[in-house]
Design a protein around this motif. Structure first.
Motif, PDB file in Angstrom:
ATOM      1  N   GLU A   1      40.562  10.132 -10.909  1.00  0.00           N
ATOM      2  CA  GLU A   1      41.247   8.955 -10.366  1.00  0.00           C
ATOM      3  C   GLU A   1      40.366   8.319  -9.279  1.00  0.00           C
ATOM      4  O   GLU A   1      39.209   8.017  -9.552  1.00  0.00           O
ATOM      5  N   LEU A   2      40.870   8.118  -8.050  1.00  0.00           N
ATOM      6  CA  LEU A   2      40.071   7.470  -7.006  1.00  0.00           C
ATOM      7  C   LEU A   2      39.355   8.465  -6.098  1.00  0.00           C
ATOM      8  O   LEU A   2      38.754   8.074  -5.095  1.00  0.00           O
ATOM      9  N   ASN A   3      39.400   9.732  -6.446  1.00  0.00           N
ATOM     10  CA  ASN A   3      38.756  10.782  -5.657  1.00  0.00           C
ATOM     11  C   ASN A   3      37.419  11.159  -6.296  1.00  0.00           C
ATOM     12  O   ASN A   3      37.308  12.103  -7.056  1.00  0.00           O
ATOM     13  N   ASN A   4      36.409  10.316  -6.026  1.00  0.00           N
ATOM     14  CA  ASN A   4      35.055  10.536  -6.517  1.00  0.00           C
ATOM     15  C   ASN A   4      34.945  10.430  -8.042  1.00  0.00           C
ATOM     16  O   ASN A   4      34.410  11.322  -8.708  1.00  0.00           O
ATOM     17  N   PRO A   5      35.437   9.335  -8.626  1.00  0.00           N
ATOM     18  CA  PRO A   5      35.297   9.174 -10.083  1.00  0.00           C
ATOM     19  C   PRO A   5      33.871   8.811 -10.474  1.00  0.00           C
ATOM     20  O   PRO A   5      33.097   8.300  -9.657  1.00  0.00           O
ATOM     21  N   LYS A   6      33.553   9.040 -11.723  1.00  0.00           N
ATOM     22  CA  LYS A   6      32.263   8.619 -12.257  1.00  0.00           C
ATOM     23  C   LYS A   6      32.359   7.248 -12.918  1.00  0.00           C
ATOM     24  O   LYS A   6      31.360   6.539 -13.036  1.00  0.00           O
ATOM     25  N   ALA A   7      33.546   6.887 -13.372  1.00  0.00           N
ATOM     26  CA  ALA A   7      33.751   5.614 -14.066  1.00  0.00           C
ATOM     27  C   ALA A   7      34.097   4.501 -13.080  1.00  0.00           C
ATOM     28  O   ALA A   7      34.596   4.765 -11.980  1.00  0.00           O
ATOM     29  N   PRO A   8      33.877   3.234 -13.469  1.00  0.00           N
ATOM     30  CA  PRO A   8      34.235   2.106 -12.598  1.00  0.00           C
ATOM     31  C   PRO A   8      35.749   1.975 -12.437  1.00  0.00           C
ATOM     32  O   PRO A   8      36.521   2.236 -13.359  1.00  0.00           O
ATOM     33  N   TRP A   9      36.151   1.525 -11.260  1.00  0.00           N
ATOM     34  CA  TRP A   9      37.541   1.204 -10.940  1.00  0.00           C
ATOM     35  C   TRP A   9      37.762  -0.261 -11.302  1.00  0.00           C
ATOM     36  O   TRP A   9      36.931  -1.125 -10.988  1.00  0.00           O
ATOM     37  N   TYR A  10      38.872  -0.578 -11.963  1.00  0.00           N
ATOM     38  CA  TYR A  10      39.150  -1.942 -12.429  1.00  0.00           C
ATOM     39  C   TYR A  10      40.380  -2.518 -11.734  1.00  0.00           C
ATOM     40  O   TYR A  10      41.422  -1.868 -11.653  1.00  0.00           O
ATOM     41  N   ILE A  11      40.240  -3.766 -11.251  1.00  0.00           N
ATOM     42  CA  ILE A  11      41.358  -4.484 -10.639  1.00  0.00           C
ATOM     43  C   ILE A  11      41.359  -5.915 -11.149  1.00  0.00           C
ATOM     44  O   ILE A  11      40.328  -6.605 -11.103  1.00  0.00           O
ATOM     45  N   THR A  12      42.502  -6.376 -11.646  1.00  0.00           N
ATOM     46  CA  THR A  12      42.674  -7.771 -12.059  1.00  0.00           C
ATOM     47  C   THR A  12      43.629  -8.444 -11.086  1.00  0.00           C
ATOM     48  O   THR A  12      44.741  -7.972 -10.887  1.00  0.00           O
ATOM     49  N   ASN A  13      43.168  -9.547 -10.485  1.00  0.00           N
ATOM     50  CA  ASN A  13      44.037 -10.318  -9.598  1.00  0.00           C
ATOM     51  C   ASN A  13      43.823 -11.797  -9.858  1.00  0.00           C
ATOM     52  O   ASN A  13      42.933 -12.422  -9.282  1.00  0.00           O
ATOM     53  N   GLY A  14      44.626 -12.348 -10.768  1.00  0.00           N
ATOM     54  CA  GLY A  14      44.582 -13.772 -11.054  1.00  0.00           C
ATOM     55  C   GLY A  14      45.815 -14.475 -10.541  1.00  0.00           C
ATOM     56  O   GLY A  14      46.260 -15.470 -11.120  1.00  0.00           O
ATOM     57  N   ALA A  15      46.392 -13.947  -9.443  1.00  0.00           N
ATOM     58  CA  ALA A  15      47.677 -14.443  -8.926  1.00  0.00           C
ATOM     59  C   ALA A  15      47.523 -15.387  -7.745  1.00  0.00           C
ATOM     60  O   ALA A  15      48.466 -15.582  -6.986  1.00  0.00           O
TER      61      ALA A  15
END
Length: 462
Positions: free
Chosen positions: A378-392
Motif C-alpha cells: 500500500e503506501l508503506n514503501n510500495p514499489k509501484a506508482p501511487w495513482y490519484i485522479t482529481n478532475g473536480a
C-alpha cells in the motif's frame, strides 16, 4: 492582461502576457527591488492565430538565483508584480504545490450559481469557487500545476444550446470561444502572475466543441467541422504557453520535465503521440475523434523522451518523481487503455512515485498499482506508482457521477464537491496529498506516501 509565469530551467522564468496589439520586441524589466528594476530581457515572440483577439507575448528571464524573490514589469504594465524562483534540485526544505485539473471559466461564461438545460451541479449562492480558493491559499504553495482541460471555451456551443448563453451564429462562434478563453486567463492571473502556472494538454485544448454537441430541439448534431482554424489542433494552447521543453529536451507544451527542490516533475501528453503503433485518443481515428496531432518529429518521440528523462533522474537529489497526464488509466469509470499501454511500463521500470490525472470530473484516490494489481505494501514503501485522479476543480459541465461499485484498488472517492489537490514534500521519505474543498478550504481526504531510502539533500539557510 493574462499575466502568467512558468519555470524555465534551473535559473529561468518564462514571463507571458497578452496584448491587443502586436509588440515588435516584448520586454520585461526585473530586479530584487521593486523600485529599482535594473535588468531587462527582450524577445521577438509576439504571436497570434487566425481567430484570436489578442497577441501572446513570451519573454525568457534568465540568470536568476534559486528560491529568491524578484519583481518584474512586463512591457505595457504600470505596476511591478513579483515571483519567487524555484528551489534548486537537491534542496531538502519541505514545500507545497497545488494541482487543479479540469478547471474552467467561472462566472457568467462558465460555472456559476445557475446552469442551462442539460447541465448540473451549479455553485451554491455565495460559494467560493476553485479559482477563488486557489487565490485565497496561494501563499501556501510554490506553484500550480494543471495537467489539461484549462478554460473549457469549447463549451460555448453547449451553453448556447442549453439557453445559458444567448444564441449566436456558427460563423461568430469564435468570438464567444475567445471571450471565454480570455475570461479564464484573466481570472487565473490572480494566481498565475505570482505563482508559476505549469500546464499540460487535455482533450478540451484539442478542439472547439470536444467532438460533437447535439441540439435536440432542432435535431442537429454538430461535429468538429464547425471549428474555426484557430481553435483546432491545440492551436490556442500552442500559442498561449511556453513550458520548459527547451530546458528538458521535450516538445513544446506537450511533454517536458522540471526539478523543484527534492522532486522531479514530468508532464506527459495523453492526447497524442503514443508511438509504438498505439493510437492516441485525440489523433485522427482515436477514441476522442478530435483529429489533432501527432506533433512529434517521429512516431516514438514522446516515449523515447520519457524513457531518457526518467533514466536520467538523479534520485539522490530529486528522490521523488511525479508524473502528470490528463487521462487516467486506473479509475472507477471510463479509463484510457492506450495510455496504460503507452506509459505504465516505463513508470514501473523507473520507479515513479506518484501519477496525477484528471479528465473524469470527480476525486478518486487509488492504491499503488502494478498492472492492475495493488502493491501489497500500500503506501508503506510500495514499489509501484501511487495513482490519484482529481478532475473536480469545476467548470460549466459540473461533476461526474461515480459508479455504484468502485474498483478494488480505490481507497477514497467523492463526486459531490469541487476541489483541488495540495501536495507537500516533507522530506526524502514522506509525501502527503490532500483533497481541498474549494467552498471552505476543508481537507476531505489526506494520505501520506512513505518511501524507505537515503538521499543526499541540502538545507540552504532561509
Amino acid at each position: 492582461m493574462q499575466l502568467r509565469l512558468a519555470y524555465a530551467g534551473d535559473r529561468g522564468m518564462m514571463v507571458s502576457w497578452n496584448t491587443y496589439s502586436q509588440l515588435s520586441s516584448p520586454s520585461v524589466k526585473w530586479g530584487t527591488d521593486p523600485n529599482h528594476l535594473n535588468h531587462e530581457d527582450f524577445s521577438d515572440v509576439s504571436i497570434t492565430y487566425s481567430t484570436s483577439t489578442t497577441y501572446n507575448n513570451h519573454v525568457f528571464v534568465n540568470h536568476l538565483q534559486p528560491n529568491t524573490q524578484y519583481y518584474y514589469l512586463p512591457q505595457c504594465a504600470t505596476t511591478p508584480s513579483s515571483f519567487r524562483t524555484g528551489r534548486q534540485a537537491g534542496d531538502g526544505t519541505p514545500f507545497t504545490f497545488a494541482v487543479a485539473v479540469d478547471l474552467g471559466t467561472m462566472g457568467s461564461d462558465g460555472l456559476s450559481t445557475t446552469v442551462g438545460k442539460g447541465a448540473a451541479n451549479p455553485l451554491k449562492p455565495g460559494e467560493i469557487n476553485t479559482i477563488q480558493s486557489l487565490t485565497q491559499y496561494k501563499s501556501g504553495f510554490d506553484f500550480l500545476w494543471q495537467p489539461g482541460d484549462l478554460a473549457y471555451a469549447d463549451a460555448w456551443l453547449k451553453e448556447e444550446i442549453g439557453g445559458y448563453l444567448p444564441n449566436t451564429t456558427i460563423a461568430d462562434g469564435y468570438k464567444v470561444y475567445e471571450r471565454i478563453l480570455n475570461d479564464f486567463y484573466d481570472e487565473m492571473a490572480a494566481v498565475s502572475s505570482e505563482k508559476p502556472y505549469m500546464v499540460g494538454p487535455g482533450n478540451h485544448e484539442a478542439n472547439c466543441d470536444n467532438g460533437g454537441t447535439t441540439d435536440k430541439a432542432h435535431n442537429i448534431t454538430y461535429t468538429y467541422s464547425i471549428c474555426m482554424p484557430g481553435q483546432t489542433n491545440f492551436t490556442g494552447y500552442i500559442n498561449h504557453w511556453r513550458m520548459p521543453s527547451p530546458q528538458s529536451g521535450g516538445l513544446g507544451n506537450f511533454w517536458y520535465s522540471f526539478n523543484h527542490g527534492m522532486v522531479h516533475y514530468v508532464q506527459i501528453n495523453t492526447e497524442t503521440d503514443f508511438g509504438n503503433g498505439i493510437l492516441a485518443p485525440d489523433e485522427p481515428g482515436g477514441s476522442g475523434a478530435e483529429n489533432a496531432g501527432p506533433f512529434g518529429r517521429y512516431p516514438n518521440e514522446q516515449i523515447d523522451w520519457l524513457e531518457n528523462d526518467l533514466r536520467s533522474v538523479n534520485r539522490e537529489k530529486t528522490p521523488w518523481v511525479i508524473v502528470a497526464g490528463h487521462r487516467p488509466w486506473y479509475l472507477s469509470g471510463t479509463t484510457c487503455p492506450p495510455c496504460k499501454q503507452a506509459f505504465e511500463p516505463l513508470l514501473l521500470k523507473y520507479g515513479v512515485d506518484l501519477v496525477l490525472n484528471g479528465h473524469s470530473h470527480l476525486y478518486e484516490r487509488q492504491a499503488p498499482i502494478n498492472n492492475g494489481t495493488v502493491d501489497p505494501a500500500e503506501l508503506n514503501n510500495p514499489k509501484a506508482p501511487w495513482y490519484i485522479t482529481n478532475g473536480a476543480a469545476g467548470h460549466y459541465d459540473g461533476l461526474d457521477t461515480l459508479p455504484a461499485t468502485l474498483q478494488s484498488y480505490t481507497r477514497f472517492a467523492i463526486d459531490t464537491v469541487y476541489g483541488w489537490s495540495r501536495l507537500t514534500a516533507h522530506n526524502c521519505t514522506h509525501l502527503t496529498h490532500e483533497f481541498v474543498a474549494s467552498a471552505n478550504g476543508s481537507v476531505l481526504d489526506t494520505a501520506t506516501l512513505f518511501k524507505q531510502r537515503k538521499c543526499k539533500l541540502d538545507y540552504p539557510k532561509a
